[in-house]
Design an enzyme around this catalytic site. Structure first.
Site, short mmCIF file in Angstrom:
data_model
loop_
_atom_site.label_atom_id
_atom_site.label_comp_id
_atom_site.label_asym_id
_atom_site.label_seq_id
_atom_site.Cartn_x
_atom_site.Cartn_y
_atom_site.Cartn_z
N CYS A 54 28.52 34.54 35.99
CA CYS A 54 27.69 34.09 35.59
C CYS A 54 26.21 34.17 36.70
O CYS A 54 26.27 34.46 37.33
CB CYS A 54 27.96 32.30 36.06
SG CYS A 54 26.36 31.32 35.22
N GLY A 55 24.89 34.72 34.92
CA GLY A 55 23.72 34.68 36.26
C GLY A 55 22.67 33.68 36.31
O GLY A 55 22.72 34.18 37.24
N HIS A 56 23.40 33.31 36.31
CA HIS A 56 22.63 31.81 36.39
C HIS A 56 23.16 31.41 37.79
O HIS A 56 22.57 30.90 38.97
CB HIS A 56 22.84 30.19 35.52
CG HIS A 56 21.64 30.56 34.95
ND1 HIS A 56 20.67 30.05 34.50
CD2 HIS A 56 22.37 30.38 33.08
CE1 HIS A 56 20.39 30.45 33.44
NE2 HIS A 56 21.75 30.23 32.79
N CYS A 57 24.37 31.29 38.33
CA CYS A 57 25.40 31.48 39.21
C CYS A 57 24.19 32.61 40.37
O CYS A 57 24.31 32.21 41.60
CB CYS A 57 26.57 31.28 39.55
SG CYS A 57 27.15 30.36 38.33
#
Length: 502
Positions: A54-57
């Site tokens: 996950c990029g946001h993670c």
């Protein structure tokens, strides 16, 4: 935890946090085997549920690590769960997106609603560790009133009672710090006469005194006072502070300006008197037109022509853009804003062109036709809101087409429709907003109420739902509204292979 025991550097939340991949970390790794033993005994712990891809993670990770180090001396722990490795554990906790953050108190979770930068996480969790209302004394007064961007302090005598303040503090403990004092030295230093309520701020006027009677104020009165004064008169909007404005629910008045525009500060200063005039009714913000140009399109600004001005109602999501040819002409912006506040300004509704023909079994609906088609009292309407880019919507399409074909013979009484929700706005007459795709709604004949479809997306389940909720006869052999019997019959269809979706 008393404020005097907490480092002012932590509370101020203004330290510069390094964002490095190799930053030290005190984040605890949780699994199904150790989750309860490590989380349940803690009076306060923040848990992140994440996916490695996950990029946001990934963007959150260095900030989360920094916050864990800063909060360790305060006894506040941060932990994380890898939802790829611990899928069942994440499912047990209702995780449907990444990252999901939850605050646990002795094993009981609540959703984390704070920022996702290191200083914001620290500030939020420190607030969580304090009582809803902290005691303010001469020893900690100066520290406390500067402890966050907005701090509310009630000054009382021993006989004063302000129940609305206590209730407001409980409701908004996540938003700001609340304190109370009856210390004569503090009251003298503040220059107020009890009972009094003062907001201390790190922006604009450093303190704002509640002008009404604090003793007789309602919780709603105090909430309104806090909301009106908890954001700068005209701040720059970004992903980091959008949630603050969203929670306040005041309409947003956007100034889209290119950062390199030599007149940028001139525009902002010119608008500030207008922002002051309507403070409490609208929140004025500037926004980077280069970085957030797509958001401008979503607000129905048709061209990348800057500067531009638009008002958005955050409750109804209606959009009110000023003619872009007018730029930020102060007189026109003022006229536009006054018309909005007076309720005489009509929203801008985005709509695709009305199709020249309807050749498919499913009716293609656009914004311009919504009221006339959906609120036709004689018809049941089953409507899909979709987005062209949505994978779930693409998988539903053949099934939705089959549903339309099944009822094609009774289009006079039942409409199976679809609307591209990112290209068409819902009119003010609609009592809901679309928050995800696909969204399925059923409007029974003779009603203006909508029924949510929450079943699986198989043809059989959709048919059962229609038959359970339709007011009109679904058998074409049954005459409808005096019309002749339809010659076509509804035939059972074998649905295409279908896989359930989340």
């Amino acid at each position: 935890m008393r404020l005097s025991l907490v480092s002012s550097a932590v509370l101020l939340g203004v330290a510069s946090f390094a964002v490095a991949n190799d930053a030290p970390s005190e984040v605890i790794d949780l699994t199904a085997q150790n989750f309860e033993s490590l989380v349940n005994p803690e009076s306060l712990i923040l848990v992140e549920f994440f996916a490695p891809w996950c990029g946001h993670c990934k963007a959150l990770a260095p900030h989360y690590d920094e916050a864990s180090v800063t909060l360790k001396p305060q006894g506040i722990k941060l932990a994380k769960v890898d939802c790829v490795d611990q899928a069942e554990l994440c499912q047990q906790h209702g995780v449907s997106g990444y990252p999901t953050l939850k605050v646990f108190r002795n094993g009981t979770p609540t959703d984390y609603s704070g920022p996702r930068k290191a200083d914001g996480i620290v500030s939020y969790m420190v607030k969580q560790s304090l009582p809803a209302i902290s005691d303010v004394t001469s020893a900690n007064f100066e520290e406390f009133k500067a402890a966050d961007k907005v701090v509310a302090i009630a000054f009382v005598s021993s006989s004063d009672s302000i129940p609305a303040f206590a209730e407001t503090a409980e409701l908004h403990r996540d938003d700001l710090l609340f304190g109370t004092t009856s210390d004569p030295e503090v009251i003298k230093a503040a220059g107020v006469t009890p009972p009094a309520l003062v907001l201390y701020r790190s922006f604009d006027e450093p303190q704002v005194i509640y002008s009404g009677s604090v003793s007789s104020a309602t919780t709603e009165d105090l909430e309104n006072f806090i909301q009106e004064n908890s954001v700068p008169l005209l701040d720059e909007l970004s992903a980091e502070n959008y949630a603050i404005y969203s929670q306040a629910k005041l309409p947003l008045a956007y100034l889209f300006i290119v950062p390199t525009d030599p007149k940028r500060e001139q525009y902002i200063e010119a608008i500030k008197p207008l922002a002051k005039k309507f403070q409490g009714k609208l929140s004025f913000v500037s926004i980077d037109a280069t970085k957030y140009g797509d958001h401008g399109k979503a607000l129905n600004l048709q061209e990348e022509k800057w500067p531009s001005f638009v008002i958005q109602d955050l409750v109804s999501l209606m959009k009110f853009p000023l003619d872009q040819d007018l730029g930020l002409d102060l007189a026109k912006v003022t006229e536009h804003t006054e018309a909005y506040v007076a309720g005489t300004l009509q929203p801008s509704l985005k709509s695709q062109p009305v199709p020249e023909s309807q050749d498919e079994s499913v009716y293609t609906l656009v914004g311009k036709e919504f009221d006339s088609v959906v609120f036709d009292d004689e018809k049941d309407v089953f409507l899909e809101f979709y987005a062209s880019w949505c994978g779930h919507c693409k998988r539903l399409k053949p099934i939705w087409d089959d549903l339309g074909s099944r009822y094609e013979a009774i289009k006079d009484r039942l409409t199976i429709a679809k609307m591209e929700a990112t290209e068409n706005d819902l009119p003010p007459s609609v009592p809901f907003r679309v928050g995800g795709f696909p969204t399925l709604k059923f409007k029974p004949a003779g009603s203006r109420d909508f029924i949510d479809y929450e079943g699986d997306r198989s043809l059989e389940s959709l048919i059962e739902f229609v038959e359970s909720n339709a007011k009109n006869p679904l058998d074409p052999a049954v005459p409808f509204k005096g019309q002749k019997t339809a010659s076509a019959k509804i035939t059972a269809q074998t649905p295409a292979e279908h896989h359930d979706e989340l």
